[in-house]
Design an enzyme around this catalytic site. Structure first.
Site, short mmCIF file in Angstrom:
data_model
loop_
_atom_site.label_atom_id
_atom_site.label_comp_id
_atom_site.label_asym_id
_atom_site.label_seq_id
_atom_site.Cartn_x
_atom_site.Cartn_y
_atom_site.Cartn_z
N LEU A 15 0.77 -1.23 -0.02
CA LEU A 15 -0.14 0.11 0.03
C LEU A 15 0.88 1.38 0.09
O LEU A 15 0.06 2.33 -0.26
CB LEU A 15 -0.93 0.19 1.09
CG LEU A 15 -2.30 -0.63 0.97
CD1 LEU A 15 -3.24 -0.38 2.00
CD2 LEU A 15 -2.89 -0.18 -0.38
N SER A 16 2.15 0.96 0.10
CA SER A 16 3.02 2.14 0.27
C SER A 16 3.80 2.24 -1.37
O SER A 16 4.58 1.65 -1.52
CB SER A 16 4.19 1.98 1.32
OG SER A 16 5.12 2.82 0.98
N PRO A 17 3.32 3.35 -1.94
CA PRO A 17 3.97 3.76 -3.31
C PRO A 17 5.43 3.90 -3.15
O PRO A 17 6.38 3.54 -4.12
CB PRO A 17 3.27 5.03 -4.09
CG PRO A 17 2.72 5.41 -2.93
CD PRO A 17 2.39 4.46 -1.63
N SER A 19 7.37 2.41 -1.01
CA SER A 19 7.99 0.98 -0.83
C SER A 19 8.15 0.58 -2.26
O SER A 19 9.33 -0.19 -2.35
CB SER A 19 6.94 0.18 -0.05
OG SER A 19 7.03 0.70 1.47
#
Length: 183
Positions: A15-17, A19
């Site tokens: 859910l972390s772009p 990341s």
């Protein structure tokens, strides 16, 4: 006696772009810098307290536990679904579709999906998230570089130049040239 092994742990959530950016760069550089890249699916909700990706991250944890060679491909496909194609990654069918698109046989993906509520998977994801927090994580991605017997925590996908410096390596931008082009 040769140099100590250099290991990078990448704590991430799909859910972390940010990341995703760090994930792609480190996957490209792992062989260029000759490091042992350890992908560590982490629940950002355990750090940020609200993300909605619990099923996807438990699925990745099950893959990590039983089929780690597929972890990079399945992680990438989940990112592609949510951040490139604006598709769901929270529903079971979405997770299965991502796994199959990544090349995982449907029956194997179904088996992993059935394990996302198991204590083993839940505990592993919780443990990985707690480990990231012990390193000082306050968001994701977090890369922990283990170099010369020391651990260095770097937050964000914009720290690759600093990571290269810690490793004593050259930073060549987000897409390093092919090995033959570097000669």
């Amino acid at each position: 006696m040769g140099p100590l092994p250099r290991t990078l742990e990448l704590f991430y959530d799909v859910l972390s772009p940010y990341s995703w950016l760090g994930f792609e760069v480190l996957c490209r550089y792992q062989h260029v810098w000759n490091v042992d890249l350890q992908l560590r699916p982490t629940l950002i909700a355990g750090i940020m307290k609200d993300s909605g990706s619990l099923s996807a991250m438990r699925f990745l944890t099950a893959v990590h536990l039983e089929c780690p060679e597929m972890l990079e491909k399945v992680s990438r496909e989940l990112w592609m679904r949510v951040w490139s194609r604006d598709e769901d990654i929270s529903e079971s069918q979405s997770i299965l579709a991502a796994a199959e698109k990544a090349g995982m046989p449907a029956e194997q993906a179904q088996r992993f999906l059935e394990k996302i509520s198991s204590p083993k998977v839940k505990n592993q994801l919780k443990e990985t998230t707690e480990t990231a927090c012990k390193y000082g994580a306050f968001g994701l991605p977090v890369t922990v570089a283990h170099v010369d017997g020391q651990s260095h925590m770097l937050f964000g996908s914009d720290r690759m130049e600093l990571l290269a410096h810690l490793l004593g390596e050259k930073w060549m931008g987000p897409v390093p040239p092919a090995p033959s082009a570097r000669l």
